[in-house]
Design an enzyme around this catalytic site. Structure first.
Site, short mmCIF file in Angstrom:
data_model
loop_
_atom_site.label_atom_id
_atom_site.label_comp_id
_atom_site.label_asym_id
_atom_site.label_seq_id
_atom_site.Cartn_x
_atom_site.Cartn_y
_atom_site.Cartn_z
N PHE A 61 0.81 -1.22 0.00
CA PHE A 61 0.00 0.00 0.00
C PHE A 61 0.84 1.26 0.00
O PHE A 61 0.38 2.32 -0.44
CB PHE A 61 -0.94 0.01 1.20
N GLU A 72 -5.18 -3.83 -1.63
CA GLU A 72 -6.61 -3.52 -1.64
C GLU A 72 -6.89 -2.20 -0.92
O GLU A 72 -8.01 -1.69 -1.00
CB GLU A 72 -7.40 -4.66 -0.98
N SER A 113 5.59 -6.95 4.22
CA SER A 113 6.15 -7.27 5.52
C SER A 113 6.93 -8.58 5.47
O SER A 113 6.70 -9.43 4.60
CB SER A 113 5.03 -7.38 6.56
N CYS A 132 9.65 1.30 3.84
CA CYS A 132 10.58 0.26 4.28
C CYS A 132 12.01 0.79 4.37
O CYS A 132 12.87 0.14 4.95
CB CYS A 132 10.52 -0.95 3.35
N GLU A 136 9.04 -3.70 13.62
CA GLU A 136 8.91 -2.71 12.56
C GLU A 136 7.60 -1.95 12.81
O GLU A 136 6.51 -2.49 12.63
CB GLU A 136 8.88 -3.37 11.18
#
Length: 494
Positions: free
Chosen positions: A149, A176, A226, A281, A379
């Site tokens: 996303f 989505e 992830s 990230c 994270e």
């Protein structure tokens, strides 16, 4: 209510599953659209379309493939503002950040414009008597990309540009949470002259993902997300005989040595920790501050935080937008609350004085963090910067190398010897020297080490071309009829 569907064989195809997901405007918290979730049959239809289009696209000459990429480059460039506004409305990032995302994605399309040169092989004449040997790179077939996303425009461009340029056909499964950009990209590719079926978009959830991973006609999977899901994608895809590159999570550290320019380091830490609300990230989430300068550096960062204007992405004065969903915002907030309970010091609390509507947090700064605390170990993927104080260069390097993630890292120093030693010592895939977010340019490749990457090839650039092709070596002889004889021995080169 706006309905977002699939793109199969060059046209919009409405979903039939009866299942859909909610798409929100993070700035207001209101639902803006519903996205169809694909059935297995709909995924199969997209794969069939891509498989049917592959032979002709593979046979298309390199100049024509490059021409399509050039056209796509011009279309993306001409529609930068529309793309940025679309992704800002669904993701929440501010327009300036969204424009930067589109620009970095566009670099990868520009790289793919050089595909005739990138696919040149090698040739050895007279490898043996009358024998020539050469290698060529050929496409895999139908390949798929599953994207996150946080970069709904850039990450798909990391994948499809090289994949299509190399002669593959492509299926995109976007997040989505912000699916509209993928549909706009499909329309632009069609306008660029890409034949129907060469690029398809499947919206959906785990049903769609699992079908892509197990479908016998898909040769390769690219993924960014992830670490737990990256590991699942890699293990499931390879078990089904696919080539897989799966990029996972990160916990990026920035080491600041005593000789660093502290104003420069503070600016960099604020930019890298809070840009895009920390939903990157490659965000810096841990600041390793040498004891001798830690207080001064923290003070400089604390001074800068109130100047960051948090607001809606479509407000040109906003510098940081909301988080993607209310659920994610609440999860990030638990790390802020839990840090003090574990012994850390909350210097700036981003949970206070936030807009009443939308999924907002302001920047948070946490001092005296240590390994073992959740705000260090996990994270967070939000606007939270944790400060760990270190006594030496060696202690900082040890912390970075002991971390299970190895995506990106940075060092701030004026000492060229220390910087040179850092790049040698550090077990991380992407390193910045006085650069806080060391995302490689498009003609290098993107990828981390350890639990940040599953697979043998990095994303985009030269390794991206290698990932979407396989090498074939041809040994040829055109014998002189006057010297042709029968020889039952093993072929000799000497």
């Amino acid at each position: 209510m706006n309905r977002i569907s699939h793109w199969i064989n060059g046209t919009v195809v409405a979903g039939t599953s009866g299942k859909s997901g909610k798409v929100f405007n993070p700035a207001t918290g209101e639902q803006s659209a519903a996205v169809d979730f694909a059935t297995i049959a709909e995924v199969d239809a997209a794969v069939a379309s891509a498989a049917a289009a592959f032979p002709a696209w593979r046979a298309t000459n390199l100049s024509r493939r490059a021409e399509v990429m050039f056209h796509m480059r011009e279309l993306v460039d001409a529609n930068r503002k529309e793309l940025a506004a679309m992704l800002s409305a669904e993701h929440g990032k501010v327009l300036s950040d969204a424009m930067g995302e589109v620009a970095r994605g566009l670099e990868n399309i520009e790289y793919a414009c050089g595909i005739p040169n990138l696919l040149k092989g090698g040739y050895s004449e007279q490898a043996s008597a009358g024998v020539d040997v050469y290698n060529i790179r050929q496409p895999l077939g139908v390949v798929a990309g599953i994207t996150p996303f946080n970069f709904p425009a850039m990450v798909p461009m990391w994948m499809f540009a090289n994949a299509l340029g190399c002669g593959n056909t492509f299926i995109l499964k976007p997040s989505e949470k912000d699916p509209s950009v993928a549909m706009f990209i499909a329309e632009l590719l069609k306008q660029a002259g890409l034949p129907d079926g060469c690029f398809n978009v499947i919206q959906g959830d785990k049903v769609a993902v699992d079908r892509l991973l197990e479908h016998k006609d898909i040769a390769a999977i690219s993924f960014v997300g992830s670490t737990p899901i990256a590991k699942y994608i890699y293990e499931t895809g390879t078990r089904n005989g696919k080539r897989v590159q799966a990029l996972g999570g990160a916990k990026n550290h920035m080491l600041v040595l005593p000789d660093a320019d502290l104003n420069m380091a503070a600016d960099a830490a604020v930019s890298a920790a809070y840009g895009s609300a920390g939903e990157r990230c490659m965000a810096i989430s841990v600041l390793l501050a040498h004891d001798s300068i830690a207080d001064a550096l923290i003070s400089k960062i604390e001074e800068r935080i109130p100047n960051i204007k948090v607001g809606a992405g479509n407000d040109p004065t906003s510098e940081m937008g909301p988080l993607i969903t209310g659920e994610h915002r609440d999860k990030v907030a638990t790390y802020i609350a839990g840090a003090t309970q574990e012994g850390a010091k909350l210097v700036v609390d981003g949970r206070t004085d936030v807009p009443a509507q939308g999924f907002y947090l302001k920047p948070s700064l946490i001092d005296n963090v240590a390994p073992g605390m959740k705000c260090y170990d996990d994270e967070i993927f939000g606007p939270v910067l944790s400060v760990v104080r270190v006594k030496s260069y060696d202690e900082g390097v040890e912390l970075i190398n002991n971390n299970p993630y190895g995506n990106g890292t940075a060092i701030f120093t004026r000492d060229g010897g220390a910087a040179r030693q850092f790049q040698f010592d550090i077990n991380v895939g992407m390193v910045g020297i006085n650069v806080p977010v060391p995302v490689p340019v498009s003609y290098y490749s993107f990828g981390g080490w350890k639990s940040s990457l599953f697979g043998d090839q990095n994303m985009y650039g030269p390794e991206g071309v290698n990932f979407y092709t396989r090498s074939k070596v041809v040994t040829s002889r055109w014998p002189d009829p006057r010297t042709s004889t029968v020889d039952l021995g093993f072929p000799q080169n000497r």
